[in-house]
Write a protein that holds these residues in place. Structure first.
Motif, PDB file in Angstrom:
ATOM      1  N   THR A   1       6.941  17.241  -0.664  1.00 45.16           N
ATOM      2  CA  THR A   1       7.980  16.108   0.381  1.00 45.16           C
ATOM      3  C   THR A   1       6.300  15.152   0.548  1.00 45.16           C
ATOM      4  N   ALA A   2       5.891  13.647   0.890  1.00 45.44           N
ATOM      5  CA  ALA A   2       5.132  12.838   0.870  1.00 45.44           C
ATOM      6  C   ALA A   2       6.075  12.038   1.867  1.00 45.44           C
ATOM      7  N   ASP A   3       5.670  11.884   3.401  1.00 43.47           N
ATOM      8  CA  ASP A   3       6.242  11.010   4.205  1.00 43.47           C
ATOM      9  C   ASP A   3       4.831  10.280   4.592  1.00 43.47           C
ATOM     10  N   ILE A   4       4.516   8.487   4.272  1.00 39.86           N
ATOM     11  CA  ILE A   4       4.387   7.225   4.879  1.00 39.86           C
ATOM     12  C   ILE A   4       4.209   6.854   5.046  1.00 39.86           C
ATOM     13  N   PRO A   5       3.535   5.750   6.089  1.00 42.24           N
ATOM     14  CA  PRO A   5       3.808   4.712   6.719  1.00 42.24           C
ATOM     15  C   PRO A   5       4.401   3.352   6.484  1.00 42.24           C
ATOM     16  N   TRP A   6       5.615   3.601   6.985  1.00 46.66           N
ATOM     17  CA  TRP A   6       6.569   2.481   5.910  1.00 46.66           C
ATOM     18  C   TRP A   6       5.518   0.833   6.517  1.00 46.66           C
ATOM     19  N   GLU A   7       4.577   0.817   7.090  1.00 41.05           N
ATOM     20  CA  GLU A   7       4.007  -0.406   6.924  1.00 41.05           C
ATOM     21  C   GLU A   7       2.749   0.277   6.820  1.00 41.05           C
ATOM     22  N   ALA A   8       2.036   0.624   5.769  1.00 39.60           N
ATOM     23  CA  ALA A   8       0.878   1.242   6.082  1.00 39.60           C
ATOM     24  C   ALA A   8      -0.179   0.168   4.970  1.00 39.60           C
TER      25      ALA A   8
ATOM     26  N   ARG B   1       1.110  -0.955  -0.263  1.00 43.27           N
ATOM     27  CA  ARG B   1       0.133   0.321   0.120  1.00 43.27           C
ATOM     28  C   ARG B   1       0.542   1.210  -0.396  1.00 43.27           C
ATOM     29  N   ALA B   2       1.734   1.029   0.195  1.00 45.35           N
ATOM     30  CA  ALA B   2       3.390   1.896   1.218  1.00 45.35           C
ATOM     31  C   ALA B   2       3.643   2.895  -0.534  1.00 45.35           C
TER      32      ALA B   2
END
Length: 442
Positions: A435-442, A342-343
């Motif tokens: 800049t997009a910060d996306i949870p690693w385990e999204a 998903r990420a």
């Protein structure tokens, strides 16, 4: 050097003036609490009056009037004054520090005007405003007051001591110079301490006001509900627009070619027995058309979820997306391992949409796409899990505005759906950094 030194002290003086204003407003901020204390005092006296023999008895009518005044009027006045204090402080944060946050509407608000009025005067938000005004008043009275006393009293003491030294010298009594000389030294030291403390006190005051005004739990919940409502509507519109695009592409492209392919095969079938050479040419033409149809279908599905992303990950998919851009793109991927699917999908979508926006609106000559794994620090100071950080930088015109149809709202919604954050730094004429910060385990 001298200019920088002078600028620093001008900033210190402005901070002291700001704290002097805070000290003056602190007295106003404490008025709601004082009003409630008066109301509580009346309640206490009314409850204890029947047991005190020296207190005269009040008539029931006067007692009822006092009860309405002190039990309803004073609390309502306190909450109104507290709300006014919150409005004043929000305006100060706006005009002095540029901290602006719109007041989020209540999605669960009742349409009954009587209920709205009662909630406005005596609801939870009203009492939260009283607590805020009291805390802000105490902080301004103690912290800002300490700095103002040190600076003002220290400076005034030094000036007064200098005048005293002149007076002592005129009177011809040098033995009396000890006291004024001590004050001449102590006064500036106190003022200097106050000036040094001013930035810290201002910072703590701003932090306190932001926490109490903008980060209250009910405000965060309401803001989140409003944001979810808005983003849900935008995502529905985006999904409908994407569905129409796919339908249009299939109808105008692949569907027409499939119809032509079917007609070609029909013609070939009718000539197999009578004219085999022509039938073979038609079959060859049908094969070519089938390959073209496959290419068009790949083009339609390219923006959905490419196979290279599924099989080989973001490190292999980003160069493919960059290769389709009309502007030279540099790709820097530093991922020791693959994040969640998903990420990866969200990051790939953000990169593709950002490249499309740059090609349409930015007029850039160079783009950089970077992906890396970074640790996330929670608000409470602990580790909050790792982030997949995607950064897209260009040297275009800048000035990206969500309202101008640049697709930023769609990117925000996509990233926010997985509890990520999207920031855009786009000064006019200086390019854009997304800049997009996306949870690693999204």
């Amino acid at each position: 050097m001298a200019e920088a030194y002078g600028a620093t002290w001008r900033v210190r003086l402005v901070e002291v003036l700001y704290l002097m204003t805070s000290l003056a407003l602190a007295l106003f901020y404490l008025v709601p609490a004082f009003t409630l204390i008066v109301s509580a005092t009346w309640v206490g006296s009314a409850l204890t009056a029947p047991w005190l023999p020296d207190v005269p008895r009040r008539e029931p009518l006067h007692l009822a009037e006092d009860a309405v005044t002190f039990l309803l009027g004073f609390p309502a006045a306190a909450t109104l004054l507290a709300r006014l204090a919150c409005r004043v402080q929000r305006n100060r944060l706006d005009h002095v520090f540029g901290i602006v946050e719109t007041s989020p509407p209540d999605p669960l608000a009742d349409d009954n005007p009587l209920l709205r009025a009662s909630r406005f005067l005596l609801g939870r938000d009203a009492w939260s405003a009283v607590v805020y005004s009291t805390v802000a008043g105490v902080h301004g009275l103690l912290a800002a007051g300490a700095v103002v006393v040190l600076v003002v009293c220290g400076g005034a003491t030094a000036v007064g001591a200098l005048i005293g030294i002149v007076f002592v010298l005129v009177q011809g009594a040098p033995g009396d110079l000890v006291g004024p000389l001590v004050l001449v030294v102590a006064g500036p030291l106190c003022a200097l301490v106050g000036l040094r403390l001013a930035p810290t006190i201002v910072a703590t005051e701003v932090l306190l006001h932001r926490m109490l005004l903008f980060e209250a739990p009910e405000v965060r919940i309401r803001r989140r509900l409003v944001h979810v409502q808005d983003s849900r509507l935008r995502m529905v519109d985006a999904a409908e627009s994407e569905r129409r695009r796919i339908e249009r592409d299939l109808h105008d492209g692949a569907q027409q070619r499939l119809l032509a392919l079917s007609m070609t095969l029909t013609r070939a079938r009718s000539r197999v027995g009578t004219d085999p050479d022509t039938a073979l040419e038609l079959i060859t033409e049908a094969q070519r058309e089938s390959r073209e149809v496959m290419d068009e279908l790949r083009q339609v599905a390219r923006g959905l979820h490419p196979r290279v992303l599924t099989d080989h990950g973001l490190g292999a998919a980003l160069p493919v997306a960059a290769g389709r851009a009309p502007v030279p793109v540099r790709v820097d991927v530093e991922l020791p391992e693959r994040p969640s699917p998903r990420a990866e999908g969200v990051a790939y979508y953000v990169a593709c949409e950002a490249l499309t926006n740059i090609a349409k609106h930015a007029g850039a000559t160079r783009i950089t796409v970077a992906a890396e794994r970074v640790p996330r620090t929670s608000r409470r100071g602990g580790r909050g899990g790792d982030l997949l950080r995607l950064t897209v930088t260009d040297d275009g015109a800048g000035g990206a505005d969500p309202e101008s149809g640049t697709g930023l709202y769609g990117l925000w919604d996509r990233v926010d759906a997985v509890d990520g954050t999207l920031t855009v730094h786009s000064p006019s004429g200086e390019g854009t950094v997304l800049t997009a910060d996306i949870p690693w385990e999204a």
